[in-house]
Design an enzyme around this catalytic site. Structure first.
Site, PDB file in Angstrom:
ATOM      1  CG  ASN A   1      39.180  40.636  29.838  1.00  0.00           C
ATOM      2  OD1 ASN A   1      38.571  40.368  28.803  1.00  0.00           O
ATOM      3  ND2 ASN A   1      39.685  39.692  30.616  1.00  0.00           N
TER       4      ASN A   1
ATOM      5  CD  GLU B   1      46.897  36.075  32.644  1.00  0.00           C
ATOM      6  OE1 GLU B   1      47.917  36.804  32.703  1.00  0.00           O
ATOM      7  OE2 GLU B   1      45.737  36.496  32.832  1.00  0.00           O
TER       8      GLU B   1
ATOM      9  CE1 TYR C   1      40.146  36.931  37.536  1.00  0.00           C
ATOM     10  CE2 TYR C   1      41.983  35.386  37.593  1.00  0.00           C
ATOM     11  CZ  TYR C   1      41.398  36.541  37.101  1.00  0.00           C
ATOM     12  OH  TYR C   1      42.054  37.297  36.157  1.00  0.00           O
TER      13      TYR C   1
END
Length: 496
Positions: free
Chosen positions: A187, A309, A287
Protein backbone atom coordinates in the site's frame (compact mmCIF):
# COMPACT_ATOMS: atom_id res chain seq x y z
CA UNK A 1 45.57 10.48 75.14
CA UNK A 2 46.90 9.07 71.92
CA UNK A 3 44.28 6.30 72.08
CA UNK A 4 41.46 8.82 72.41
CA UNK A 5 42.68 10.76 69.38
CA UNK A 6 42.85 7.56 67.31
CA UNK A 7 39.23 6.62 68.27
CA UNK A 8 38.07 10.12 67.36
CA UNK A 9 39.82 9.90 64.00
CA UNK A 10 38.26 6.49 63.27
CA UNK A 11 34.83 7.84 64.13
CA UNK A 12 35.29 10.79 61.78
CA UNK A 13 36.43 8.44 58.99
CA UNK A 14 33.38 6.18 59.48
CA UNK A 15 31.06 9.20 59.43
CA UNK A 16 32.68 10.54 56.26
CA UNK A 17 32.42 7.15 54.61
CA UNK A 18 28.73 6.90 55.47
CA UNK A 19 28.00 10.41 54.19
CA UNK A 20 29.91 9.75 50.96
CA UNK A 21 28.08 6.49 50.35
CA UNK A 22 24.73 8.15 50.94
CA UNK A 23 25.51 11.15 48.74
CA UNK A 24 26.95 8.98 46.00
CA UNK A 25 23.87 6.76 45.96
CA UNK A 26 21.56 9.80 45.84
CA UNK A 27 23.55 11.44 43.07
CA UNK A 28 23.53 8.24 41.02
CA UNK A 29 19.83 7.74 41.38
CA UNK A 30 19.21 11.39 40.48
CA UNK A 31 20.85 10.71 37.11
CA UNK A 32 18.48 7.84 36.34
CA UNK A 33 15.05 8.23 34.69
CA UNK A 34 12.21 8.19 37.18
CA UNK A 35 11.05 4.82 35.76
CA UNK A 36 14.17 3.14 37.13
CA UNK A 37 13.73 4.52 40.62
CA UNK A 38 10.03 3.54 40.70
CA UNK A 39 9.66 -0.07 41.69
CA UNK A 40 6.12 -0.25 40.25
CA UNK A 41 7.42 0.89 36.86
CA UNK A 42 10.15 -1.71 37.01
CA UNK A 43 7.49 -4.32 37.58
CA UNK A 44 5.42 -2.95 34.72
CA UNK A 45 8.41 -3.01 32.39
CA UNK A 46 9.06 -6.58 33.38
CA UNK A 47 5.46 -7.54 32.69
CA UNK A 48 5.59 -5.86 29.29
CA UNK A 49 8.73 -7.78 28.48
CA UNK A 50 7.08 -10.98 29.61
CA UNK A 51 4.02 -10.15 27.46
CA UNK A 52 6.27 -9.62 24.44
CA UNK A 53 8.00 -12.91 25.04
CA UNK A 54 4.61 -14.57 25.47
CA UNK A 55 3.40 -13.07 22.17
CA UNK A 56 6.51 -14.30 20.42
CA UNK A 57 5.89 -17.80 21.77
CA UNK A 58 2.22 -17.74 20.75
CA UNK A 59 2.53 -16.00 17.36
CA UNK A 60 2.29 -19.36 15.67
CA UNK A 61 -0.89 -20.06 17.61
CA UNK A 62 -2.56 -16.97 16.06
CA UNK A 63 -2.86 -18.77 12.74
CA UNK A 64 -4.93 -21.55 14.31
CA UNK A 65 -8.42 -21.39 12.90
CA UNK A 66 -7.34 -19.22 9.94
CA UNK A 67 -7.04 -20.59 6.42
CA UNK A 68 -3.58 -21.23 5.06
CA UNK A 69 -2.94 -20.21 1.46
CA UNK A 70 -3.64 -23.79 0.40
CA UNK A 71 -6.85 -23.81 2.43
CA UNK A 72 -7.89 -20.50 0.84
CA UNK A 73 -7.29 -21.78 -2.69
CA UNK A 74 -9.24 -24.94 -1.94
CA UNK A 75 -12.16 -22.97 -0.48
CA UNK A 76 -12.27 -20.66 -3.49
CA UNK A 77 -12.33 -23.53 -5.97
CA UNK A 78 -14.94 -25.42 -3.97
CA UNK A 79 -17.08 -22.30 -3.92
CA UNK A 80 -16.74 -22.03 -7.70
CA UNK A 81 -18.04 -25.57 -8.11
CA UNK A 82 -20.84 -25.22 -5.60
CA UNK A 83 -22.07 -21.84 -6.89
CA UNK A 84 -21.14 -22.10 -10.56
CA UNK A 85 -24.47 -20.60 -11.67
CA UNK A 86 -23.58 -17.20 -10.20
CA UNK A 87 -19.78 -17.18 -10.09
CA UNK A 88 -16.52 -17.66 -11.90
CA UNK A 89 -13.01 -18.12 -10.51
CA UNK A 90 -9.96 -16.52 -12.11
CA UNK A 91 -6.46 -15.36 -11.21
CA UNK A 92 -5.05 -11.87 -11.84
CA UNK A 93 -1.40 -12.92 -11.40
CA UNK A 94 1.02 -14.36 -8.86
CA UNK A 95 2.86 -13.18 -5.78
CA UNK A 96 6.64 -12.94 -5.46
CA UNK A 97 6.72 -16.59 -4.35
CA UNK A 98 4.38 -17.72 -7.12
CA UNK A 99 1.12 -17.98 -5.16
CA UNK A 100 -1.89 -17.29 -7.46
CA UNK A 101 -3.97 -14.21 -6.66
CA UNK A 102 -7.42 -15.79 -6.91
CA UNK A 103 -10.57 -13.75 -7.53
CA UNK A 104 -14.23 -14.74 -7.16
CA UNK A 105 -16.68 -12.93 -9.44
CA UNK A 106 -20.32 -13.06 -8.33
CA UNK A 107 -23.10 -12.13 -10.76
CA UNK A 108 -26.11 -13.68 -12.44
CA UNK A 109 -24.04 -13.43 -15.65
CA UNK A 110 -20.44 -13.89 -14.51
CA UNK A 111 -17.78 -13.14 -17.08
CA UNK A 112 -20.21 -11.36 -19.43
CA UNK A 113 -20.08 -7.68 -20.31
CA UNK A 114 -23.19 -5.84 -19.18
CA UNK A 115 -24.26 -2.28 -18.42
CA UNK A 116 -24.14 -3.05 -14.70
CA UNK A 117 -21.55 -1.45 -12.39
CA UNK A 118 -18.63 -3.49 -11.04
CA UNK A 119 -17.39 -3.47 -7.44
CA UNK A 120 -14.31 -5.10 -5.91
CA UNK A 121 -13.28 -6.01 -2.38
CA UNK A 122 -9.60 -6.68 -1.65
CA UNK A 123 -8.42 -8.31 1.56
CA UNK A 124 -5.06 -9.05 3.18
CA UNK A 125 -3.19 -6.15 1.56
CA UNK A 126 -0.91 -6.30 4.57
CA UNK A 127 0.21 -9.80 5.43
CA UNK A 128 -0.39 -9.43 9.16
CA UNK A 129 -4.01 -8.27 8.71
CA UNK A 130 -5.85 -11.49 7.77
CA UNK A 131 -9.43 -10.73 8.88
CA UNK A 132 -10.40 -9.46 5.43
CA UNK A 133 -9.49 -12.69 3.64
CA UNK A 134 -11.69 -14.65 6.02
CA UNK A 135 -14.67 -12.29 5.80
CA UNK A 136 -14.62 -12.22 1.99
CA UNK A 137 -14.98 -16.00 1.82
CA UNK A 138 -17.85 -15.79 4.31
CA UNK A 139 -19.43 -13.01 2.21
CA UNK A 140 -19.20 -15.07 -0.98
CA UNK A 141 -20.86 -18.07 0.65
CA UNK A 142 -23.58 -15.93 2.21
CA UNK A 143 -24.49 -14.45 -1.19
CA UNK A 144 -24.57 -17.91 -2.76
CA UNK A 145 -26.74 -19.35 0.02
CA UNK A 146 -29.16 -16.42 0.07
CA UNK A 147 -29.55 -15.62 -3.63
CA UNK A 148 -33.28 -15.61 -4.55
CA UNK A 149 -34.07 -15.87 -0.82
CA UNK A 150 -32.84 -12.57 0.59
CA UNK A 151 -33.76 -9.31 -1.24
CA UNK A 152 -30.35 -7.70 -0.67
CA UNK A 153 -28.43 -10.76 -1.86
CA UNK A 154 -30.65 -10.97 -4.94
CA UNK A 155 -30.24 -7.26 -5.65
CA UNK A 156 -26.45 -7.53 -5.59
CA UNK A 157 -26.22 -10.71 -7.67
CA UNK A 158 -28.61 -9.43 -10.35
CA UNK A 159 -27.48 -5.80 -10.57
CA UNK A 160 -23.76 -5.72 -9.75
CA UNK A 161 -20.66 -7.59 -10.90
CA UNK A 162 -18.94 -8.19 -7.55
CA UNK A 163 -15.27 -9.25 -7.57
CA UNK A 164 -13.59 -10.56 -4.40
CA UNK A 165 -9.80 -10.84 -4.03
CA UNK A 166 -9.44 -12.42 -0.57
CA UNK A 167 -5.64 -12.13 -0.40
CA UNK A 168 -3.49 -9.61 -2.25
CA UNK A 169 -0.47 -10.55 -0.14
CA UNK A 170 -0.38 -14.32 0.43
CA UNK A 171 3.40 -14.31 0.97
CA UNK A 172 3.17 -11.73 3.74
CA UNK A 173 0.45 -13.81 5.37
CA UNK A 174 2.68 -16.88 5.40
CA UNK A 175 5.56 -14.84 6.83
CA UNK A 176 3.19 -13.10 9.30
CA UNK A 177 4.53 -9.68 8.40
CA UNK A 178 3.15 -6.49 6.88
CA UNK A 179 5.08 -6.43 3.61
CA UNK A 180 5.32 -9.01 0.86
CA UNK A 181 8.13 -11.54 0.36
CA UNK A 182 10.42 -8.66 -0.65
CA UNK A 183 9.43 -6.79 2.53
CA UNK A 184 7.65 -4.08 0.50
CA UNK A 185 4.49 -2.46 1.85
CA UNK A 186 2.10 -2.98 -1.07
CA UNK A 187 0.00 0.00 0.00
CA UNK A 188 2.98 2.26 -0.64
CA UNK A 189 3.91 0.80 -4.02
CA UNK A 190 1.50 2.58 -6.40
CA UNK A 191 2.13 5.70 -8.49
CA UNK A 192 1.55 8.82 -6.41
CA UNK A 193 0.25 12.24 -7.46
CA UNK A 194 2.68 14.12 -5.21
CA UNK A 195 5.89 12.06 -5.32
CA UNK A 196 7.16 10.34 -8.42
CA UNK A 197 9.78 7.99 -7.00
CA UNK A 198 7.95 4.87 -8.17
CA UNK A 199 6.71 5.75 -11.64
CA UNK A 200 8.55 2.87 -13.31
CA UNK A 201 5.89 0.15 -13.51
CA UNK A 202 8.42 -2.63 -14.05
CA UNK A 203 10.11 -1.78 -10.76
CA UNK A 204 6.93 -2.37 -8.79
CA UNK A 205 6.05 -5.56 -7.00
CA UNK A 206 4.25 -8.32 -8.95
CA UNK A 207 1.21 -8.00 -6.68
CA UNK A 208 1.01 -4.26 -7.45
CA UNK A 209 1.33 -4.81 -11.19
CA UNK A 210 -1.38 -7.46 -11.03
CA UNK A 211 -3.82 -4.95 -9.51
CA UNK A 212 -2.94 -2.30 -12.09
CA UNK A 213 -3.45 -4.70 -15.00
CA UNK A 214 -6.69 -5.92 -13.45
CA UNK A 215 -8.13 -2.41 -13.52
CA UNK A 216 -7.10 -2.01 -17.14
CA UNK A 217 -9.17 -5.09 -18.00
CA UNK A 218 -12.24 -4.28 -15.91
CA UNK A 219 -13.87 -0.89 -15.37
CA UNK A 220 -14.68 -0.85 -11.66
CA UNK A 221 -17.08 1.79 -10.39
CA UNK A 222 -16.15 1.46 -6.73
CA UNK A 223 -13.94 -0.58 -4.43
CA UNK A 224 -12.83 -1.12 -0.85
CA UNK A 225 -9.80 -2.70 0.79
CA UNK A 226 -10.09 -4.44 4.16
CA UNK A 227 -7.47 -3.70 6.82
CA UNK A 228 -7.00 -4.17 10.57
CA UNK A 229 -5.64 -2.18 13.47
CA UNK A 230 -8.39 0.44 13.80
CA UNK A 231 -12.12 0.89 13.30
CA UNK A 232 -12.83 3.56 10.67
CA UNK A 233 -13.77 4.12 7.02
CA UNK A 234 -10.99 6.10 5.31
CA UNK A 235 -11.40 8.11 2.07
CA UNK A 236 -9.14 10.22 -0.26
CA UNK A 237 -6.91 12.02 -0.40
CA UNK A 238 -4.41 9.92 1.51
CA UNK A 239 -1.51 12.34 1.07
CA UNK A 240 -0.75 16.05 0.93
CA UNK A 241 1.57 18.05 -1.27
CA UNK A 242 3.84 19.02 1.65
CA UNK A 243 3.56 15.91 3.86
CA UNK A 244 1.73 17.87 6.57
CA UNK A 245 -1.24 16.31 8.36
CA UNK A 246 -4.48 18.13 7.55
CA UNK A 247 -7.84 17.54 5.86
CA UNK A 248 -7.20 17.34 2.12
CA UNK A 249 -10.32 16.40 0.19
CA UNK A 250 -10.46 15.19 -3.41
CA UNK A 251 -12.91 16.68 -5.98
CA UNK A 252 -15.54 14.08 -5.01
CA UNK A 253 -15.15 14.63 -1.28
CA UNK A 254 -18.93 14.80 -0.80
CA UNK A 255 -19.50 11.47 -2.57
CA UNK A 256 -16.69 9.78 -0.66
CA UNK A 257 -18.00 11.00 2.69
CA UNK A 258 -21.39 9.60 1.72
CA UNK A 259 -19.88 6.20 0.80
CA UNK A 260 -17.82 6.04 3.99
CA UNK A 261 -20.90 6.93 6.03
CA UNK A 262 -22.86 4.09 4.42
CA UNK A 263 -20.27 1.63 5.73
CA UNK A 264 -19.85 3.28 9.10
CA UNK A 265 -23.54 3.64 9.94
CA UNK A 266 -24.33 0.11 8.75
CA UNK A 267 -21.64 -1.25 11.09
CA UNK A 268 -22.37 -2.47 14.60
CA UNK A 269 -20.39 0.28 16.32
CA UNK A 270 -18.03 2.03 13.87
CA UNK A 271 -20.10 5.23 13.76
CA UNK A 272 -19.93 5.46 17.56
CA UNK A 273 -16.17 6.00 17.47
CA UNK A 274 -14.75 8.50 19.97
CA UNK A 275 -11.62 8.97 17.87
CA UNK A 276 -13.25 9.56 14.46
CA UNK A 277 -16.45 11.59 14.06
CA UNK A 278 -19.15 9.28 12.63
CA UNK A 279 -16.47 6.60 12.25
CA UNK A 280 -15.05 8.10 9.05
CA UNK A 281 -11.89 10.04 8.26
CA UNK A 282 -10.07 11.77 5.46
CA UNK A 283 -6.81 9.89 4.96
CA UNK A 284 -4.53 12.93 5.03
CA UNK A 285 -6.25 14.23 8.18
CA UNK A 286 -5.47 10.94 9.93
CA UNK A 287 -1.89 10.48 8.73
CA UNK A 288 -0.49 11.18 5.23
CA UNK A 289 0.79 8.27 3.19
CA UNK A 290 2.17 8.05 -0.34
CA UNK A 291 2.05 5.36 -2.99
CA UNK A 292 -1.33 4.18 -1.70
CA UNK A 293 -3.79 2.13 -3.73
CA UNK A 294 -6.82 4.24 -2.76
CA UNK A 295 -5.73 7.49 -4.45
CA UNK A 296 -4.34 5.64 -7.47
CA UNK A 297 -7.74 3.98 -8.08
CA UNK A 298 -9.53 7.31 -8.15
CA UNK A 299 -6.97 9.15 -10.30
CA UNK A 300 -5.97 6.51 -12.83
CA UNK A 301 -8.79 3.96 -12.95
CA UNK A 302 -11.95 5.99 -12.38
CA UNK A 303 -12.72 3.83 -9.35
CA UNK A 304 -14.00 5.26 -6.06
CA UNK A 305 -12.09 3.30 -3.40
CA UNK A 306 -12.35 3.31 0.40
CA UNK A 307 -9.82 1.94 2.88
CA UNK A 308 -11.76 0.13 5.59
CA UNK A 309 -10.22 -0.58 8.98
CA UNK A 310 -12.55 -3.29 10.24
CA UNK A 311 -10.88 -4.63 13.39
CA UNK A 312 -9.06 -2.90 16.24
CA UNK A 313 -6.83 -5.95 16.52
CA UNK A 314 -4.75 -6.69 13.44
CA UNK A 315 -4.75 -10.43 14.03
CA UNK A 316 -7.52 -11.40 16.45
CA UNK A 317 -8.13 -14.94 17.56
CA UNK A 318 -10.02 -17.04 15.03
CA UNK A 319 -12.79 -17.47 17.56
CA UNK A 320 -13.62 -13.78 17.09
CA UNK A 321 -14.22 -14.09 13.34
CA UNK A 322 -17.96 -14.90 13.61
CA UNK A 323 -18.45 -11.76 15.70
CA UNK A 324 -16.45 -9.65 13.25
CA UNK A 325 -18.58 -10.98 10.38
CA UNK A 326 -21.72 -10.09 12.32
CA UNK A 327 -20.43 -6.55 12.94
CA UNK A 328 -19.36 -5.96 9.30
CA UNK A 329 -21.95 -7.97 7.37
CA UNK A 330 -24.51 -5.23 6.68
CA UNK A 331 -21.77 -2.68 6.02
CA UNK A 332 -20.19 -4.86 3.34
CA UNK A 333 -23.55 -5.61 1.71
CA UNK A 334 -24.91 -2.05 1.83
CA UNK A 335 -21.74 -0.56 0.37
CA UNK A 336 -21.99 -2.84 -2.68
CA UNK A 337 -25.75 -2.24 -3.03
CA UNK A 338 -25.20 1.54 -2.93
CA UNK A 339 -23.86 1.31 -6.49
CA UNK A 340 -27.39 0.81 -7.79
CA UNK A 341 -29.32 2.56 -5.03
CA UNK A 342 -27.59 5.92 -5.41
CA UNK A 343 -25.90 8.04 -8.08
CA UNK A 344 -26.55 8.60 -11.78
CA UNK A 345 -26.37 5.78 -14.30
CA UNK A 346 -27.08 5.67 -18.01
CA UNK A 347 -25.85 5.38 -21.55
CA UNK A 348 -24.71 7.73 -24.31
CA UNK A 349 -26.04 7.27 -27.85
CA UNK A 350 -25.62 8.88 -31.26
CA UNK A 351 -28.79 10.41 -32.69
CA UNK A 352 -27.52 9.63 -36.17
CA UNK A 353 -27.46 5.84 -36.08
CA UNK A 354 -28.28 4.99 -32.45
CA UNK A 355 -24.92 3.44 -31.73
CA UNK A 356 -23.33 3.59 -28.28
CA UNK A 357 -20.74 6.32 -27.73
CA UNK A 358 -17.76 6.10 -25.32
CA UNK A 359 -18.35 9.67 -24.26
CA UNK A 360 -17.57 11.58 -21.08
CA UNK A 361 -19.71 12.60 -18.11
CA UNK A 362 -18.89 15.62 -15.99
CA UNK A 363 -20.76 17.37 -13.20
CA UNK A 364 -20.62 21.14 -12.92
CA UNK A 365 -18.51 22.23 -9.97
CA UNK A 366 -16.68 18.88 -9.64
CA UNK A 367 -13.32 18.61 -11.39
CA UNK A 368 -13.58 14.94 -12.33
CA UNK A 369 -14.57 13.08 -15.49
CA UNK A 370 -16.20 9.67 -15.78
CA UNK A 371 -15.72 7.85 -19.09
CA UNK A 372 -18.47 5.74 -20.64
CA UNK A 373 -17.48 2.27 -21.78
CA UNK A 374 -16.96 1.61 -25.48
CA UNK A 375 -19.16 -1.47 -25.88
CA UNK A 376 -22.43 -0.14 -24.47
CA UNK A 377 -21.71 3.53 -23.90
CA UNK A 378 -22.72 3.01 -20.27
CA UNK A 379 -21.51 5.09 -17.35
CA UNK A 380 -21.97 5.07 -13.57
CA UNK A 381 -21.46 8.34 -11.72
CA UNK A 382 -21.44 8.13 -7.92
CA UNK A 383 -22.78 11.24 -6.21
CA UNK A 384 -23.94 12.13 -2.73
CA UNK A 385 -27.55 13.12 -2.12
CA UNK A 386 -28.15 16.75 -3.02
CA UNK A 387 -30.97 18.95 -4.25
CA UNK A 388 -29.50 19.64 -7.68
CA UNK A 389 -26.67 18.59 -9.98
CA UNK A 390 -25.95 19.73 -13.53
CA UNK A 391 -24.71 16.75 -15.57
CA UNK A 392 -22.92 17.24 -18.89
CA UNK A 393 -22.30 14.63 -21.61
CA UNK A 394 -19.62 15.21 -24.25
CA UNK A 395 -18.08 13.28 -27.12
CA UNK A 396 -15.58 14.48 -29.75
CA UNK A 397 -17.45 15.13 -33.01
CA UNK A 398 -20.80 15.56 -31.23
CA UNK A 399 -22.65 18.46 -29.65
CA UNK A 400 -22.57 18.33 -25.87
CA UNK A 401 -25.76 18.17 -23.82
CA UNK A 402 -26.48 19.04 -20.23
CA UNK A 403 -29.40 18.72 -17.86
CA UNK A 404 -30.20 19.37 -14.21
CA UNK A 405 -31.16 16.50 -11.93
CA UNK A 406 -32.22 16.04 -8.32
CA UNK A 407 -30.79 13.16 -6.26
CA UNK A 408 -32.83 13.32 -3.11
CA UNK A 409 -34.84 10.16 -3.85
CA UNK A 410 -32.22 7.55 -4.69
CA UNK A 411 -30.63 6.58 -7.99
CA UNK A 412 -31.49 7.98 -11.41
CA UNK A 413 -31.07 6.59 -14.92
CA UNK A 414 -29.98 9.39 -17.26
CA UNK A 415 -29.43 8.60 -20.95
CA UNK A 416 -27.99 11.10 -23.41
CA UNK A 417 -28.64 11.21 -27.18
CA UNK A 418 -25.95 13.37 -28.79
CA UNK A 419 -26.24 15.04 -32.19
CA UNK A 420 -23.30 14.91 -34.60
CA UNK A 421 -21.68 18.24 -35.24
CA UNK A 422 -22.62 19.64 -38.70
CA UNK A 423 -19.60 19.61 -40.99
CA UNK A 424 -19.05 22.77 -43.05
CA UNK A 425 -16.70 23.73 -45.86
CA UNK A 426 -15.43 26.99 -47.20
CA UNK A 427 -16.49 27.87 -50.76
CA UNK A 428 -15.86 31.27 -52.27
CA UNK A 429 -15.31 32.79 -48.85
CA UNK A 430 -18.73 31.56 -47.65
CA UNK A 431 -19.32 28.74 -45.18
CA UNK A 432 -21.66 26.17 -46.67
CA UNK A 433 -23.16 23.01 -45.24
CA UNK A 434 -21.73 19.97 -46.97
CA UNK A 435 -25.27 18.64 -47.32
CA UNK A 436 -26.59 21.75 -49.16
CA UNK A 437 -28.12 21.13 -52.55
CA UNK A 438 -25.82 22.17 -55.36
CA UNK A 439 -28.53 23.11 -57.82
CA UNK A 440 -28.23 25.89 -60.39
CA UNK A 441 -30.86 28.60 -60.84
CA UNK A 442 -32.38 26.89 -63.88
CA UNK A 443 -33.03 23.70 -61.92
CA UNK A 444 -34.57 25.71 -59.08
CA UNK A 445 -36.87 27.53 -61.55
CA UNK A 446 -37.99 24.27 -63.11
CA UNK A 447 -38.71 22.86 -59.63
CA UNK A 448 -40.89 25.89 -58.74
CA UNK A 449 -42.76 25.72 -62.04
CA UNK A 450 -43.36 22.02 -61.40
CA UNK A 451 -44.91 22.74 -57.99
CA UNK A 452 -47.10 25.66 -59.14
CA UNK A 453 -48.24 23.89 -62.24
CA UNK A 454 -50.56 20.97 -62.37
CA UNK A 455 -48.96 19.47 -59.20
CA UNK A 456 -50.23 22.05 -56.72
CA UNK A 457 -51.68 19.32 -54.53
CA UNK A 458 -48.20 17.76 -54.26
CA UNK A 459 -46.93 21.11 -52.99
CA UNK A 460 -49.48 21.17 -50.17
CA UNK A 461 -48.62 17.61 -49.17
CA UNK A 462 -44.97 18.62 -49.12
CA UNK A 463 -45.73 21.58 -46.83
CA UNK A 464 -47.69 19.36 -44.43
CA UNK A 465 -44.85 16.81 -44.27
CA UNK A 466 -42.29 19.57 -43.73
CA UNK A 467 -44.33 21.06 -40.89
CA UNK A 468 -44.67 17.63 -39.28
CA UNK A 469 -40.92 17.08 -39.45
CA UNK A 470 -40.26 20.48 -37.86
CA UNK A 471 -42.60 19.58 -35.02
CA UNK A 472 -40.73 16.32 -34.43
CA UNK A 473 -37.37 18.07 -34.35
CA UNK A 474 -38.64 20.62 -31.83
CA UNK A 475 -39.95 17.87 -29.57
CA UNK A 476 -36.78 15.77 -29.72
CA UNK A 477 -35.31 17.52 -26.68
CA UNK A 478 -38.26 16.69 -24.50
CA UNK A 479 -37.56 14.82 -21.30
CA UNK A 480 -39.36 11.53 -20.96
CA UNK A 481 -39.86 10.47 -17.38
CA UNK A 482 -41.08 7.01 -16.56
CA UNK A 483 -42.19 5.83 -13.15
CA UNK A 484 -41.30 2.21 -13.67
CA UNK A 485 -40.55 0.32 -10.46
CA UNK A 486 -37.38 -1.73 -10.15
CA UNK A 487 -36.09 -3.92 -7.40
CA UNK A 488 -33.96 -1.02 -6.17
CA UNK A 489 -37.02 1.10 -5.49
CA UNK A 490 -38.50 3.98 -7.45
CA UNK A 491 -35.81 4.77 -10.02
CA UNK A 492 -36.37 7.73 -12.30
CA UNK A 493 -35.42 7.40 -15.94
CA UNK A 494 -34.56 10.48 -18.00
CA UNK A 495 -33.57 10.74 -21.65
CA UNK A 496 -31.92 13.94 -22.89
Amino acid sequence: MILMKMNLLLSLLLLASTLYSSLAKGAFQSLLPSDFSDRSNVSRARRLLEDSESQARTSVDLTRGYMSNSDLERNIKEFGERCSNISRIYSIGKSVNGVPLWVIEISDKPGEQETEPAFKYIGNVHGDEPVGRELLIILANWLCDNYLKDPLATLIVENVHLHLLPSMNPDGYTLRKRGNANNIDLNRDFPDQFYFANDDEESRQPETRAIMNWLRDIRFTASATLHGGALVANYPWDGTHDKRTFYYGCPDDEAFRFMASIYSHSHYNMSLSKEFIDGITNGAAWYPLYGGMQDWNYIHAGCFELTLEISDNKWPKASELPMLWKYNKMSMLNLVASLVKTGVHGRIYSSGDGRALPGFITVSGINYTVKARKTFGDYHRLLGPRDRYEVVATMPGYKSKNTSIWLDEGAMTLDFVLDPEVSVKLKGGILENVHDCNCDSKSKLEFVQFLWGSHLEVFFVFIVILGFLCLLFQRRKKVKISTSKQSTGAKRTVVV
